[in-house]
Design a protein around this motif. Structure first.
Motif, PDB file in Angstrom:
ATOM      1  N   UNK A   9       0.811  -0.941   0.095  1.00  0.00           N
ATOM      2  CA  UNK A   9       0.137   0.145   0.150  1.00  0.00           C
ATOM      3  C   UNK A   9       0.930   1.343  -0.003  1.00  0.00           C
ATOM      4  N   UNK A  10       1.722   1.305   0.836  1.00  0.00           N
ATOM      5  CA  UNK A  10       2.604   2.582   1.043  1.00  0.00           C
ATOM      6  C   UNK A  10       3.635   2.749  -0.079  1.00  0.00           C
ATOM      7  N   UNK A  11       3.798   1.569  -0.867  1.00  0.00           N
ATOM      8  CA  UNK A  11       4.726   1.887  -2.046  1.00  0.00           C
ATOM      9  C   UNK A  11       3.722   2.625  -3.200  1.00  0.00           C
ATOM     10  N   UNK A  12       2.731   2.369  -3.346  1.00  0.00           N
ATOM     11  CA  UNK A  12       1.965   3.037  -4.241  1.00  0.00           C
ATOM     12  C   UNK A  12       1.040   4.246  -3.834  1.00  0.00           C
ATOM     13  N   UNK A  13       0.935   4.070  -2.576  1.00  0.00           N
ATOM     14  CA  UNK A  13      -0.302   5.211  -1.930  1.00  0.00           C
ATOM     15  C   UNK A  13       0.611   5.559  -0.556  1.00  0.00           C
ATOM     16  N   UNK A  14       1.669   6.373  -0.574  1.00  0.00           N
ATOM     17  CA  UNK A  14       2.338   6.421   0.987  1.00  0.00           C
ATOM     18  C   UNK A  14       1.650   7.251   1.691  1.00  0.00           C
ATOM     19  N   UNK A  15       0.613   8.009   1.210  1.00  0.00           N
ATOM     20  CA  UNK A  15      -0.535   9.177   2.262  1.00  0.00           C
ATOM     21  C   UNK A  15      -1.579   8.307   2.489  1.00  0.00           C
ATOM     22  N   UNK A  16      -1.907   7.194   2.120  1.00  0.00           N
ATOM     23  CA  UNK A  16      -3.004   6.379   2.304  1.00  0.00           C
ATOM     24  C   UNK A  16      -4.260   7.183   1.803  1.00  0.00           C
ATOM     25  N   UNK A  17      -4.104   7.718   0.928  1.00  0.00           N
ATOM     26  CA  UNK A  17      -5.257   8.496   0.307  1.00  0.00           C
ATOM     27  C   UNK A  17      -6.520   7.659  -0.007  1.00  0.00           C
ATOM     28  N   UNK A  18      -7.903   8.023  -0.077  1.00  0.00           N
ATOM     29  CA  UNK A  18      -8.757   7.150  -0.521  1.00  0.00           C
ATOM     30  C   UNK A  18      -8.912   7.343  -1.865  1.00  0.00           C
ATOM     31  N   UNK A  19      -8.644   6.210  -2.378  1.00  0.00           N
ATOM     32  CA  UNK A  19      -8.656   6.108  -4.057  1.00  0.00           C
ATOM     33  C   UNK A  19      -9.838   6.242  -4.704  1.00  0.00           C
ATOM     34  N   UNK A  20     -11.025   6.223  -3.836  1.00  0.00           N
ATOM     35  CA  UNK A  20     -12.425   5.987  -4.428  1.00  0.00           C
ATOM     36  C   UNK A  20     -12.584   7.296  -5.487  1.00  0.00           C
ATOM     37  N   UNK A  21     -12.261   8.158  -4.682  1.00  0.00           N
ATOM     38  CA  UNK A  21     -12.828   9.543  -5.588  1.00  0.00           C
ATOM     39  C   UNK A  21     -11.859   9.483  -7.021  1.00  0.00           C
ATOM     40  N   UNK A  22     -10.859   8.783  -7.152  1.00  0.00           N
ATOM     41  CA  UNK A  22     -10.280   8.663  -8.438  1.00  0.00           C
ATOM     42  C   UNK A  22     -11.118   7.701  -9.495  1.00  0.00           C
ATOM     43  N   UNK A  23     -11.908   7.145  -9.019  1.00  0.00           N
ATOM     44  CA  UNK A  23     -12.693   6.143  -9.716  1.00  0.00           C
ATOM     45  C   UNK A  23     -13.924   6.806 -10.492  1.00  0.00           C
ATOM     46  N   UNK A  24     -14.228   7.747  -9.787  1.00  0.00           N
ATOM     47  CA  UNK A  24     -15.573   8.731 -10.500  1.00  0.00           C
ATOM     48  C   UNK A  24     -15.041   9.425 -11.658  1.00  0.00           C
TER      49      UNK A  24
END
Length: 95
Positions: free
Chosen positions: A80-95
């Motif tokens: 997770x931290x390799x691709x998303x170090x800030x632990x951002x919620x990626x749901x918004x990217x889907x919309x």
């Protein structure tokens, strides 16, 4: 052709992780977030999409999901931290 997805959800309240697989990630996320999916994710409040990985075939996605489910927690956290170090919620990217 739509990809198959392996995804990891995290709980904001207790750090619980959930590994899943789906053909339609936006739909599955809606199910998790609204409680339609029920079960483990609803019980533990696991709703934040922190990792998503596309695969060309269902077989490849299912195998990856099985592998990730057997990984130690620290390996999942590192992925997770390799691709998303800030632990951002990626749901918004889907919309």
């Amino acid at each position: 052709m739509k990809p198959h997805w392996v995804y990891i959800l995290a709980s904001q309240r207790n750090g619980t992780l959930y590994v899943g697989v789906t053909r339609d990630l936006p739909k599955r996320m809606h199910e998790h977030r609204t409680g339609l999916f029920g079960g483990f994710t609803e019980q533990y409040g696991v709703k934040t999409l922190v990792f998503a990985e596309p695969h060309d075939t269902a077989m490849a996605a299912i195998q990856r999901e099985k592998n990730l489910k057997h990984w130690p927690r620290r390996w999942k956290l590192a992925l997770i931290e390799r691709d998303n170090p800030d632990w951002r919620d990626l749901y918004d990217d889907l919309l």
